[in-house]
Design a protein around this motif. Structure first.
Motif, PDB file in Angstrom:
ATOM      1  N   LEU A 188       7.242  -6.637  11.083  1.00 33.59           N
ATOM      2  CA  LEU A 188       7.189  -5.896   9.691  1.00 33.59           C
ATOM      3  C   LEU A 188       6.216  -4.576   9.937  1.00 33.59           C
ATOM      4  CD1 LEU A 188       8.491  -6.615   6.650  1.00 33.59           C
ATOM      5  CD2 LEU A 188       6.403  -7.809   5.954  1.00 33.59           C
ATOM      6  N   ALA A 189       5.605  -4.225   9.633  1.00 36.11           N
ATOM      7  CA  ALA A 189       4.770  -3.694  10.627  1.00 36.11           C
ATOM      8  C   ALA A 189       5.119  -2.851  10.805  1.00 36.11           C
ATOM      9  CB  ALA A 189       2.975  -3.848  10.505  1.00 36.11           C
ATOM     10  N   ASN A 190       5.464  -2.823  12.075  1.00 36.88           N
ATOM     11  CA  ASN A 190       6.100  -2.033  12.977  1.00 36.88           C
ATOM     12  C   ASN A 190       7.720  -1.517  12.146  1.00 36.88           C
ATOM     13  OD1 ASN A 190       4.407  -2.210  15.110  1.00 36.88           O
ATOM     14  ND2 ASN A 190       5.498  -3.936  16.147  1.00 36.88           N
ATOM     15  N   VAL A 191       8.215  -2.246  11.370  1.00 36.67           N
ATOM     16  CA  VAL A 191       9.093  -1.889  10.786  1.00 36.67           C
ATOM     17  C   VAL A 191       8.851  -0.944   9.613  1.00 36.67           C
ATOM     18  CG1 VAL A 191      11.394  -2.508   9.060  1.00 36.67           C
ATOM     19  CG2 VAL A 191      11.268  -3.756  11.547  1.00 36.67           C
ATOM     20  N   LYS A 192       8.188  -1.018   9.073  1.00 38.70           N
ATOM     21  CA  LYS A 192       7.567  -0.399   7.685  1.00 38.70           C
ATOM     22  C   LYS A 192       6.533   1.126   8.277  1.00 38.70           C
ATOM     23  CE  LYS A 192       7.584  -3.182   4.753  1.00 38.70           C
ATOM     24  NZ  LYS A 192       6.520  -4.315   3.212  1.00 38.70           N
ATOM     25  N   GLY A 193       7.065   0.770   9.501  1.00 44.66           N
ATOM     26  CA  GLY A 193       5.870   2.356  10.097  1.00 44.66           C
ATOM     27  C   GLY A 193       4.715   1.910  10.390  1.00 44.66           C
ATOM     28  N   GLY A 194       3.910   0.440  10.093  1.00 44.99           N
ATOM     29  CA  GLY A 194       2.470   0.700  10.655  1.00 44.99           C
ATOM     30  C   GLY A 194       1.659  -0.099  11.309  1.00 44.99           C
ATOM     31  N   VAL A 195       0.838  -1.173  11.634  1.00 44.87           N
ATOM     32  CA  VAL A 195       0.413  -2.746  12.500  1.00 44.87           C
ATOM     33  C   VAL A 195      -0.424  -3.102  10.802  1.00 44.87           C
ATOM     34  CG1 VAL A 195      -0.104  -0.782  13.822  1.00 44.87           C
ATOM     35  CG2 VAL A 195      -2.009  -1.549  12.293  1.00 44.87           C
ATOM     36  N   ARG A 196       0.160  -4.464  11.404  1.00 51.74           N
ATOM     37  CA  ARG A 196      -0.976  -5.650  10.718  1.00 51.74           C
ATOM     38  C   ARG A 196      -2.059  -5.670  10.064  1.00 51.74           C
ATOM     39  NH1 ARG A 196      -2.373 -10.154  11.292  1.00 51.74           N
ATOM     40  NH2 ARG A 196      -1.747 -11.843  10.313  1.00 51.74           N
ATOM     41  N   CYS A 197      -3.246  -6.067   9.801  1.00 48.53           N
ATOM     42  CA  CYS A 197      -4.424  -6.199   9.065  1.00 48.53           C
ATOM     43  C   CYS A 197      -4.528  -7.725   9.566  1.00 48.53           C
ATOM     44  CB  CYS A 197      -5.097  -5.112   8.039  1.00 48.53           C
ATOM     45  SG  CYS A 197      -6.665  -5.849   7.689  1.00 48.53           S
ATOM     46  N   GLU A 198      -5.053  -7.665  10.385  1.00 46.02           N
ATOM     47  CA  GLU A 198      -5.881  -9.285  11.414  1.00 46.02           C
ATOM     48  C   GLU A 198      -6.120 -10.017   9.741  1.00 46.02           C
ATOM     49  OE1 GLU A 198      -5.974  -9.783  14.772  1.00 46.02           O
ATOM     50  OE2 GLU A 198      -4.774  -8.113  15.733  1.00 46.02           O
ATOM     51  N   LYS A 199      -7.037  -9.318   9.701  1.00 45.19           N
ATOM     52  CA  LYS A 199      -7.862 -10.024   8.285  1.00 45.19           C
ATOM     53  C   LYS A 199      -7.307 -10.280   7.007  1.00 45.19           C
ATOM     54  CE  LYS A 199     -12.459 -10.222   6.118  1.00 45.19           C
ATOM     55  NZ  LYS A 199     -12.818 -11.407   6.949  1.00 45.19           N
ATOM     56  N   CYS A 200      -6.015  -9.431   6.136  1.00 50.10           N
ATOM     57  CA  CYS A 200      -5.663  -9.711   5.237  1.00 50.10           C
ATOM     58  C   CYS A 200      -3.937 -10.258   5.263  1.00 50.10           C
ATOM     59  CB  CYS A 200      -6.078  -8.511   3.910  1.00 50.10           C
ATOM     60  SG  CYS A 200      -5.618  -7.010   3.511  1.00 50.10           S
ATOM     61  N   GLY A 201      -3.669  -8.659   6.028  1.00 51.42           N
ATOM     62  CA  GLY A 201      -2.302  -9.064   6.379  1.00 51.42           C
ATOM     63  C   GLY A 201      -1.182  -8.150   5.507  1.00 51.42           C
ATOM     64  N   ALA A 202      -2.488  -6.822   5.058  1.00 54.10           N
ATOM     65  CA  ALA A 202      -1.609  -5.743   4.496  1.00 54.10           C
ATOM     66  C   ALA A 202      -1.625  -5.064   6.171  1.00 54.10           C
ATOM     67  CB  ALA A 202      -2.362  -4.548   4.040  1.00 54.10           C
ATOM     68  N   PRO A 221      -1.231   1.909   7.469  1.00 55.80           N
ATOM     69  CA  PRO A 221      -0.420   2.899   8.918  1.00 55.80           C
ATOM     70  C   PRO A 221      -1.328   3.470   9.916  1.00 55.80           C
ATOM     71  CG  PRO A 221      -0.795   3.904   6.366  1.00 55.80           C
ATOM     72  CD  PRO A 221      -1.412   2.264   7.328  1.00 55.80           C
ATOM     73  N   VAL A 222       0.018   3.613  11.494  1.00 54.70           N
ATOM     74  CA  VAL A 222      -1.180   3.728  12.571  1.00 54.70           C
ATOM     75  C   VAL A 222      -2.097   4.829  12.213  1.00 54.70           C
ATOM     76  CG1 VAL A 222      -0.184   4.454  14.905  1.00 54.70           C
ATOM     77  CG2 VAL A 222       1.559   2.899  13.570  1.00 54.70           C
ATOM     78  N   GLY A 223      -3.155   4.043  13.134  1.00 49.24           N
ATOM     79  CA  GLY A 223      -4.192   6.000  13.068  1.00 49.24           C
ATOM     80  C   GLY A 223      -5.155   5.242  11.851  1.00 49.24           C
ATOM     81  N   SER A 224      -4.749   4.517  11.203  1.00 53.51           N
ATOM     82  CA  SER A 224      -6.426   4.414  10.631  1.00 53.51           C
ATOM     83  C   SER A 224      -6.817   3.583  11.062  1.00 53.51           C
ATOM     84  CB  SER A 224      -5.154   3.851   9.301  1.00 53.51           C
ATOM     85  OG  SER A 224      -4.430   3.975   8.653  1.00 53.51           O
ATOM     86  N   ALA A 225      -8.367   4.062  11.205  1.00 47.61           N
ATOM     87  CA  ALA A 225      -9.118   3.258  11.414  1.00 47.61           C
ATOM     88  C   ALA A 225     -10.058   2.091  10.519  1.00 47.61           C
ATOM     89  CB  ALA A 225     -10.970   4.282  11.168  1.00 47.61           C
ATOM     90  N   TYR A 226      -8.994   2.094   9.400  1.00 40.69           N
ATOM     91  CA  TYR A 226     -10.474   0.790   7.760  1.00 40.69           C
ATOM     92  C   TYR A 226      -8.761   0.441   7.290  1.00 40.69           C
ATOM     93  CZ  TYR A 226     -14.410   2.081   9.561  1.00 40.69           C
ATOM     94  OH  TYR A 226     -15.857   1.874  10.185  1.00 40.69           O
TER      95      TYR A 226
END
Length: 128
Positions: free
Chosen positions: A82-96, A99-104
């Motif tokens: 889902l994160a890939n489809v939406k153009g990002g990565v899934r935060c493994e702590k909260c699931g949000a 965006p790719v390249g974000s540090a936090y």
């Protein structure tokens, strides 16, 4: 005059009866709500107990534990997709979805790619 008194008594009697039925209906609704609320409380406690048990026994080969572990892994894979489809990565702590390249993570503040798995609670993210 006696006729009017009888009509008056009948009206009062019917009014009291209707009032009692409304009160009974309100009481039944209140009890139904309280029962539903108590069932929800019990289910929350069962869920907490199950999560605690799973955390303590996750390395065992019990059929239910293996099934839960497999389901969690499938859930994580679906969230990553889902994160890939939406153009990002899934935060493994909260699931949000971050965006790719974000540090936090903008939702929980966790450092992306540096999250400790033991702090993870799969039921507190967006997947619940």
């Amino acid at each position: 005059m006696d006729f009017l008194n009888k009509i008056g008594d009948t009206v009062v009697s019917v009014g009291k009866e209707a009032s009692e039925k409304v009160k009974d209906g309100v009481d039944a609704t209140r009890l139904s709500y309280d029962i539903s609320k108590k069932k929800s409380e019990i289910n929350d406690k069962y869920r907490s107990l199950g999560k605690k048990y799973y955390a303590e026994h996750r390395d065992e080969k019990d059929d239910m534990i293996v099934a839960i572990t497999a389901a969690i892994e499938e859930l994580h894979e679906m969230e990553k997709n889902l994160a890939n489809v939406k153009g990002g990565v899934r935060c493994e702590k909260c699931g949000a979805i971050v965006p790719v390249g974000s540090a936090y993570c903008s939702k929980c503040g966790a450092k992306v790619g540096d999250i400790f798995e033991e702090d993870e609670d799969i039921f507190d993210g967006d997947g619940e």
